[in-house]
Scaffold this active site. Structure first.
Site, PDB file in Angstrom:
ATOM      1  N   ARG A  51       0.808  -1.224   0.000  1.00 48.42           N
ATOM      2  CA  ARG A  51       0.000   0.000   0.000  1.00 48.42           C
ATOM      3  C   ARG A  51       0.840   1.273   0.000  1.00 48.42           C
ATOM      4  NH1 ARG A  51      -2.764  -3.864   1.808  1.00 48.42           N
ATOM      5  NH2 ARG A  51      -0.770  -4.370   2.721  1.00 48.42           N
ATOM      6  N   THR A  52       1.785   1.355   0.914  1.00 51.58           N
ATOM      7  CA  THR A  52       2.470   2.639   1.097  1.00 51.58           C
ATOM      8  C   THR A  52       3.280   2.987  -0.152  1.00 51.58           C
ATOM      9  OG1 THR A  52       2.591   2.075   3.427  1.00 51.58           O
ATOM     10  CG2 THR A  52       3.891   3.954   2.712  1.00 51.58           C
ATOM     11  N   LYS A  80      25.772  -2.900   0.309  1.00 48.98           N
ATOM     12  CA  LYS A  80      27.249  -2.875   0.292  1.00 48.98           C
ATOM     13  C   LYS A  80      27.780  -2.083   1.481  1.00 48.98           C
ATOM     14  CE  LYS A  80      26.806  -2.206  -4.655  1.00 48.98           C
ATOM     15  NZ  LYS A  80      26.943  -1.104  -5.614  1.00 48.98           N
ATOM     16  N   ARG A 101      10.990   3.936   3.667  1.00 53.21           N
ATOM     17  CA  ARG A 101      10.604   2.922   4.669  1.00 53.21           C
ATOM     18  C   ARG A 101      11.855   2.146   5.037  1.00 53.21           C
ATOM     19  NH1 ARG A 101       5.585  -1.091   4.743  1.00 53.21           N
ATOM     20  NH2 ARG A 101       4.670   0.901   5.316  1.00 53.21           N
ATOM     21  N   HIS A 129       4.687   5.913  11.626  1.00 53.64           N
ATOM     22  CA  HIS A 129       4.202   5.729  10.247  1.00 53.64           C
ATOM     23  C   HIS A 129       3.218   6.868   9.974  1.00 53.64           C
ATOM     24  CE1 HIS A 129       3.101   4.001   6.535  1.00 53.64           C
ATOM     25  NE2 HIS A 129       2.750   2.790   6.893  1.00 53.64           N
TER      26      HIS A 129
END
Ligand code: CP
Length: 360
Positions: A51-52, A80, A101, A129
């Site tokens: 969704r996000t 890395k 995120r 969030h």
């Protein structure tokens, strides 16, 4: 130029303005279809999302802008060993705004201190969030016609549920709000939300373990998933995972005019038999997320155009001689980040990590 890392980065007036803009976008989509022409959004997703990420990308496309980014840490140079600070500096060269995120709490905050474009926190570990909260606010406003004088039940994982933490912080600013906290002992609300928000602001709340008992008084029921990925001991997850299941029998105990929200994804906590109940608002909530992200992107890009300078870090009450013990904090893995704590409660002498808000 401003970033949104916590819902508290937005004032109540700004929340109301974003809701008004989102409602205008819904009513007049053509008016907005070129607002972000020639602008680019970077979506940096170091953790899974449906969704996000997709709603951020759809939001930018519907504003006439373009998107770039990655959907897993393994396809970025973080694999890395590149730091969050360097990643943010680099992505600032390619995009006008970024959404991040990350499983590490405080990672989007670190990005915002190093980027030269606005950063939006799209979820950091079990911490915050804020754009899910924007979706939640628009949903409550559209479903019930108000954001005040509500009894809100929060059910499930209140400990690691970052959407719950941001929602409590946002709704506590509206008058007449009461919370009913419904969680197993192991997944109760963290103390920093309980004391810093509920008790400090005098917001009424009760803690109960029975969903059936809570149902009749609720205007909003916010269900959450017990999140397997947040548990260090999987046997605890197995024991708790089916603690609460919303089904038609429990819905029969609820008010006729109420709404059920869930940030999704769901696993077992809402039976599919509830989906056709008109009070089940969770799929409409996911759509509302796109409109609120459109409103937020517009607001932050307009602000960045007016004032391209990054806001300086507020140095008030910062101390550098404490150590964060949260293993999920970004400072636990990025050794070059200075340990920094802010005195958040002068009376009690409580310092909290500036990245993850863990108590010293
Ligand atoms: N609600 C939410 O954050 O969903 P995703 O994890 O699919 O983005």
């Amino acid at each position: 130029m401003r970033s949104v890392i916590s819902i508290l980065d937005l004032s109540t007036e700004e929340l109301d303005k974003l809701i008004a803009t989102a409602k205008d976008i819904i009513a007049n989509p053509v008016k907005y279809q070129d607002k972000c022409a020639h602008k680019k959004l970077a979506t940096l997703f170091f953790e899974p999302s449906t969704r996000t990420r997709l709603s951020f990308e759809a939001a930018m496309l519907e504003l006439g802008g373009q998107v770039l980014g990655f959907s897993q840490a393994s396809s970025s140079s973080a694999s890395k060993g590149e730091s969050m600070a360097d990643t943010a500096k680099i992505v600032s060269c390619y995009a006008d705004i970024m959404a991040i995120r990350h499983p590490r709490e405080g990672a989007p905050f670190v990005a915002s201190r190093n980027a030269t474009v606005p950063v939006i926190n799209a979820g950091d570990g079990g911490h915050n969030h804020p754009t899910q909260t924007l979706a939640d606010l628009l949903t409550i406003s559209r479903e019930l016609g108000r954001l005040d004088n509500l009894t809100i039940g929060l059910c499930g994982d209140l400990k690691y549920g970052r959407t719950v933490h941001s929602l409590i912080e946002a709704m506590s600013r509206y008058p007449g709000i009461k919370f009913v906290l419904i969680a197993p002992e192991e997944l109760k609300l963290p103390s920093y939300i309980r004391y810093n928000v509920l008790e400090k602001l005098g917001i009424p709340y009760e803690e109960i373990s029975s969903l059936e008992e809570a149902m009749p008084q609720l205007d909003v029921l916010y269900m959450t998933r017990i999140q397997q990925e947040r548990f260090e001991d999987l046997s605890v997850y197995e024991r708790l995972k089916d603690s609460y299941v919303l089904n038609p029998e429990k819905m029969a105990l609820a008010k006729e005019k109420m709404c059920v929200l869930h940030p999704l994804p769901r696993v077992n906590e809402i039976s599919v038999k509830v989906d056709d109940d008109p009070r089940a608002a969770y799929f409409r909530q996911a759509l509302n997320g796109k409109y609120m992200r459109m409103a937020l992107i517009l607001m932050l890009l307009e602000e960045a155009q007016r004032n391209p300078q990054r806001e300086p870090l507020d140095e008030t009450d910062l101390v550098y001689d404490l150590h964060c013990n949260n293993p999920k904090c970004i400072s636990a893995v990025e050794q070059e980040l200075p340990q920094a704590f802010r005195l958040t409660d002068k009376e009690a002498g409580i310092h909290r990590c500036i990245y993850c808000e863990q108590k010293a």
